[in-house]
Motif scaffolding. Sequence first.
Motif, short mmCIF file in Angstrom:
data_model
loop_
_atom_site.label_atom_id
_atom_site.label_comp_id
_atom_site.label_asym_id
_atom_site.label_seq_id
_atom_site.Cartn_x
_atom_site.Cartn_y
_atom_site.Cartn_z
N MET A 15 0.84 -1.20 0.00
CA MET A 15 0.00 0.00 0.00
C MET A 15 0.87 1.25 0.00
O MET A 15 0.59 2.20 -0.74
CB MET A 15 -0.95 0.01 1.20
CG MET A 15 -2.10 -0.96 1.09
SD MET A 15 -3.37 -0.71 2.36
CE MET A 15 -2.48 -1.14 3.84
N LYS A 16 1.92 1.26 0.80
CA LYS A 16 2.81 2.42 0.85
C LYS A 16 3.51 2.63 -0.50
O LYS A 16 3.64 3.76 -0.96
CB LYS A 16 3.83 2.26 1.97
CG LYS A 16 3.20 2.45 3.35
CD LYS A 16 4.12 2.17 4.49
CE LYS A 16 5.22 3.17 4.61
NZ LYS A 16 6.08 2.94 5.78
N GLU A 17 3.92 1.53 -1.15
CA GLU A 17 4.55 1.63 -2.48
C GLU A 17 3.60 2.25 -3.49
O GLU A 17 4.03 2.98 -4.38
CB GLU A 17 4.97 0.25 -2.97
CG GLU A 17 6.21 -0.31 -2.33
CD GLU A 17 6.50 -1.73 -2.77
OE1 GLU A 17 6.02 -2.14 -3.86
OE2 GLU A 17 7.19 -2.44 -2.02
N MET A 33 -4.84 -3.16 -5.78
CA MET A 33 -4.16 -4.36 -5.28
C MET A 33 -4.65 -5.67 -5.90
O MET A 33 -4.07 -6.71 -5.61
CB MET A 33 -4.35 -4.45 -3.76
CG MET A 33 -3.74 -3.30 -3.02
SD MET A 33 -1.97 -3.35 -3.17
CE MET A 33 -1.50 -2.40 -1.77
N ARG A 34 -5.66 -5.62 -6.72
CA ARG A 34 -6.27 -6.87 -7.19
C ARG A 34 -5.33 -7.75 -8.01
O ARG A 34 -5.50 -8.95 -8.08
CB ARG A 34 -7.56 -6.59 -7.95
CG ARG A 34 -7.37 -6.05 -9.33
CD ARG A 34 -8.67 -6.00 -10.11
NE ARG A 34 -8.48 -5.11 -11.23
CZ ARG A 34 -9.11 -3.98 -11.40
NH1 ARG A 34 -10.04 -3.62 -10.55
NH2 ARG A 34 -8.85 -3.21 -12.43
N ASP A 35 -4.30 -7.15 -8.62
CA ASP A 35 -3.35 -7.94 -9.41
C ASP A 35 -2.08 -8.29 -8.63
O ASP A 35 -1.11 -8.76 -9.21
CB ASP A 35 -2.97 -7.18 -10.69
CG ASP A 35 -4.16 -7.00 -11.61
OD1 ASP A 35 -5.05 -7.88 -11.62
OD2 ASP A 35 -4.20 -5.98 -12.33
N GLU A 36 -2.11 -8.04 -7.33
CA GLU A 36 -0.95 -8.34 -6.48
C GLU A 36 -1.19 -9.66 -5.76
O GLU A 36 -1.98 -9.74 -4.83
CB GLU A 36 -0.74 -7.23 -5.44
CG GLU A 36 -0.41 -5.88 -6.02
CD GLU A 36 1.02 -5.80 -6.53
OE1 GLU A 36 1.84 -6.70 -6.23
OE2 GLU A 36 1.32 -4.82 -7.22
N PRO A 37 -0.52 -10.73 -6.19
CA PRO A 37 -0.75 -12.04 -5.57
C PRO A 37 -0.48 -12.05 -4.07
O PRO A 37 -1.19 -12.70 -3.31
CB PRO A 37 0.20 -12.98 -6.30
CG PRO A 37 0.89 -12.21 -7.35
CD PRO A 37 0.48 -10.78 -7.24
N GLN A 38 0.53 -11.30 -3.62
CA GLN A 38 0.84 -11.28 -2.20
C GLN A 38 -0.29 -10.65 -1.41
O GLN A 38 -0.57 -11.06 -0.28
CB GLN A 38 2.14 -10.53 -1.95
CG GLN A 38 3.36 -11.26 -2.48
CD GLN A 38 4.63 -10.47 -2.28
OE1 GLN A 38 4.62 -9.24 -2.39
NE2 GLN A 38 5.72 -11.16 -2.00
#
Length: 108
Positions: A15-17, A33-38
């Motif tokens: 989120m900060k990035e 964030m939906r495409d961020e697997p982590q």
Amino acid sequence: PETAAEMRRVYWDLMKEKGVDESWTWQGVSEAMRDEPQAMRLSEPMRKQCFAELLGFHKRQKDVEARKRERGAASAFERLVEERFCKPEDLTITYEEAAQQLSGEEAW
């Protein structure tokens, strides 16, 4: 990241990035964030909790900065008064006279 705390930290860092701050909505964060697997390794309620914590963090930081500015302004005002009215004859100056003399000063 294996533990829940580590996964939360990774999400917080993501989120900060992305530059998430108090101007963001949950929907905006969710879309970013939906495409961020982590990020998807955390449940939605946990992601929402992390977002709320980040918002609280930003608010506390702003509050701390505001208090620093207020303290700085108070110190500048105190120095201004001490510098301008340090002579014994200055003891008789009224508030109105001081206000008139200091009206052009930034600290006033």
